[in-house]
Enzyme design. Structure first.
Site, PDB file in Angstrom:
ATOM      1  N   HIS A  63       0.846  -1.194   0.000  1.00 57.63           N
ATOM      2  CA  HIS A  63       0.000   0.000   0.000  1.00 57.63           C
ATOM      3  C   HIS A  63       0.885   1.250   0.000  1.00 57.63           C
ATOM      4  O   HIS A  63       2.101   1.162   0.197  1.00 57.63           O
ATOM      5  CB  HIS A  63      -0.947   0.010   1.202  1.00 57.63           C
ATOM      6  CG  HIS A  63      -0.272   0.122   2.524  1.00 57.63           C
ATOM      7  ND1 HIS A  63       0.525  -0.882   3.050  1.00 57.63           N
ATOM      8  CD2 HIS A  63      -0.264   1.109   3.459  1.00 57.63           C
ATOM      9  CE1 HIS A  63       0.980  -0.524   4.238  1.00 57.63           C
ATOM     10  NE2 HIS A  63       0.523   0.689   4.501  1.00 57.63           N
ATOM     11  N   HIS A  65       1.363   3.972   1.990  1.00 55.33           N
ATOM     12  CA  HIS A  65       1.774   4.766   3.134  1.00 55.33           C
ATOM     13  C   HIS A  65       3.296   4.827   3.082  1.00 55.33           C
ATOM     14  O   HIS A  65       3.961   3.853   2.700  1.00 55.33           O
ATOM     15  CB  HIS A  65       1.293   4.148   4.451  1.00 55.33           C
ATOM     16  CG  HIS A  65      -0.136   4.498   4.769  1.00 55.33           C
ATOM     17  ND1 HIS A  65      -0.951   3.702   5.552  1.00 55.33           N
ATOM     18  CD2 HIS A  65      -0.895   5.580   4.415  1.00 55.33           C
ATOM     19  CE1 HIS A  65      -2.147   4.269   5.669  1.00 55.33           C
ATOM     20  NE2 HIS A  65      -2.142   5.395   4.987  1.00 55.33           N
ATOM     21  N   ASP A  67       6.005   4.641   4.871  1.00 55.30           N
ATOM     22  CA  ASP A  67       6.987   3.698   5.403  1.00 55.30           C
ATOM     23  C   ASP A  67       7.032   2.390   4.609  1.00 55.30           C
ATOM     24  O   ASP A  67       7.884   1.542   4.864  1.00 55.30           O
ATOM     25  CB  ASP A  67       6.724   3.410   6.887  1.00 55.30           C
ATOM     26  CG  ASP A  67       5.275   3.050   7.195  1.00 55.30           C
ATOM     27  OD1 ASP A  67       4.375   3.592   6.541  1.00 55.30           O
ATOM     28  OD2 ASP A  67       5.039   2.229   8.096  1.00 55.30           O
TER      29      ASP A  67
END
Length: 243
Positions: A63, A65, A67
Site C-alpha cells: 500500500h 503509506h 513507510d
C-alpha cells in the site's frame, strides 16, 4: 543451484530508529528476487547484504503509506543507473496508480531499465511465475492494501531405496519425475511407486491490517509468514482506530 531466503532490510514503522531501518524485505526464491515494501533507505540497506539492485526481478508494494513505499524512487532509479539488463515487474494496488507514478518520476533521471508496471486490480489476483504462483489478497486498512503470497506447485519426494530397488539412478530419475513413468528392464515403473507427495512451499507477506479473511487466506499453510505487529495487546483500542 536454487536458493531460498528472506533478507530483512528493516522492520521499523513510521519512524526509523538507530537500530532499525524503515520496512524493506527481499525474498530470494529460485530465479526470483522480490523486493517487498521498500521504505526509505532500502537502497542503502542492500549494501549490508549480498543482494544488489541488479538481482531484483520484481517489486511488490502492499500500500502507499510512506513507510512502505518511499524507497521506490531511489530503487527504481538505481535499476537504470546500474543498467539492469532484465525487465523488473512492479505490483501495487491499482487504486494507488497516481502515487506510484509520482514516486516513479519523483525526480529527473535517465531511464534505461525496463519496468513492467502490473498493478493489482482485484482481490485474489494471480501472477504466474516460473517458480510458482504469486497471489494477492485484499487486507483491511484505511487505504487500498494487498498482501502477497508465493505458492510453489506440489511435487514429489523420491524414495532412494525404492529407486535403487528398480535400478533407477542418475538422469533417469529426472526423466521419471518429468514424464511420470519409466520403462526399466521391460517393466514400466510409475512415479507414484517410488515417491511420496511433497507439498509445495509457501511464503506469505502481510502488512498493516486488522484481522480479515485476506489475512487467514494468505497465512494458511504458510511455511514462512512475515506479518507486521505494531501494537501491543494493551493498545488494542488504539489499533482498532487505525486499522
Amino acid at each position: 543451484m536454487s536458493m531460498r531466503e528472506l533478507v530483512v532490510l528493516g522492520t521499523a514503522s513510521q519512524a526509523p530508529t538507530r537500530a532499525r531501518n524503515h520496512n524493506g524485505y527481499v525474498l530470494r526464491w529460485d530465479d526470483e528476487v522480490i523486493l517487498f515494501d521498500p521504505g526509505e533507505g532500502s537502497q542503502r540497506q542492500l549494501l549490508h547484504t549480498t543482494v544488489t539492485a541488479t538481482d531484483l526481478t520484481r517489486i511488490c508494494v502492499t500500500h502507499f503509506h510512506g513507510d512502505h513505499c518511499l524507497g521506490l524512487p531511489g530503487t527504481i532509479q538505481r535499476l537504470s543507473l546500474d543498467r539492469v539488463p532484465h525487465p523488473v515487474a512492479v505490483h501495487f494496488p491499482a487504486g494507488g496508480a497516481e502515487y506510484f507514478a509520482r514516486l516513479r518520476y519523483a525526480t529527473s533521471f535517465h531511464e534505461t531499465a525496463e519496468l513492467r508496471v502490473e498493478p493489482i486490480e482485484v482481490d485474489g489476483a494471480r501472477i504466474e511465475l516460473r517458480c510458482g504462483t504469486l497471489e494477492a489478497r485484499r487486507l483491511r486498512h484505511p487505504i487500498e492494501t494487498y498482501g502477497y503470497r508465493l505458492v510453489e506447485p506440489d511435487g514429489w519426494r523420491m524414495l532412494p531405496q525404492k529407486l535403487a530397488a528398480h535400478g533407477i539412478s542418475g538422469p533417469a530419475v529426472g526423466e521419471l519425475i518429468r514424464v511420470g513413468h519409466l520403462d526399466v528392464a521391460g517393466r514400466r515403473v510409475t512415479r507414484d511407486e517410488v515417491s511420496v507427495p511433497r507439498p509445495g512451499q509457501r511464503f506469505a507477506f502481510v502488512m498493516d491490517t486488522g484481522l480479515c479473511d485476506g489475512v487467514y487466506a494468505l497465512a494458511e499453510h504458510a511455511d514462512l509468514l512475515v506479518i507486521e505487529s505494531t501494537f501491543l495487546e494493551s493498545e488494542a483500542a488504539l489499533a482498532a482506530e487505525v486499522e
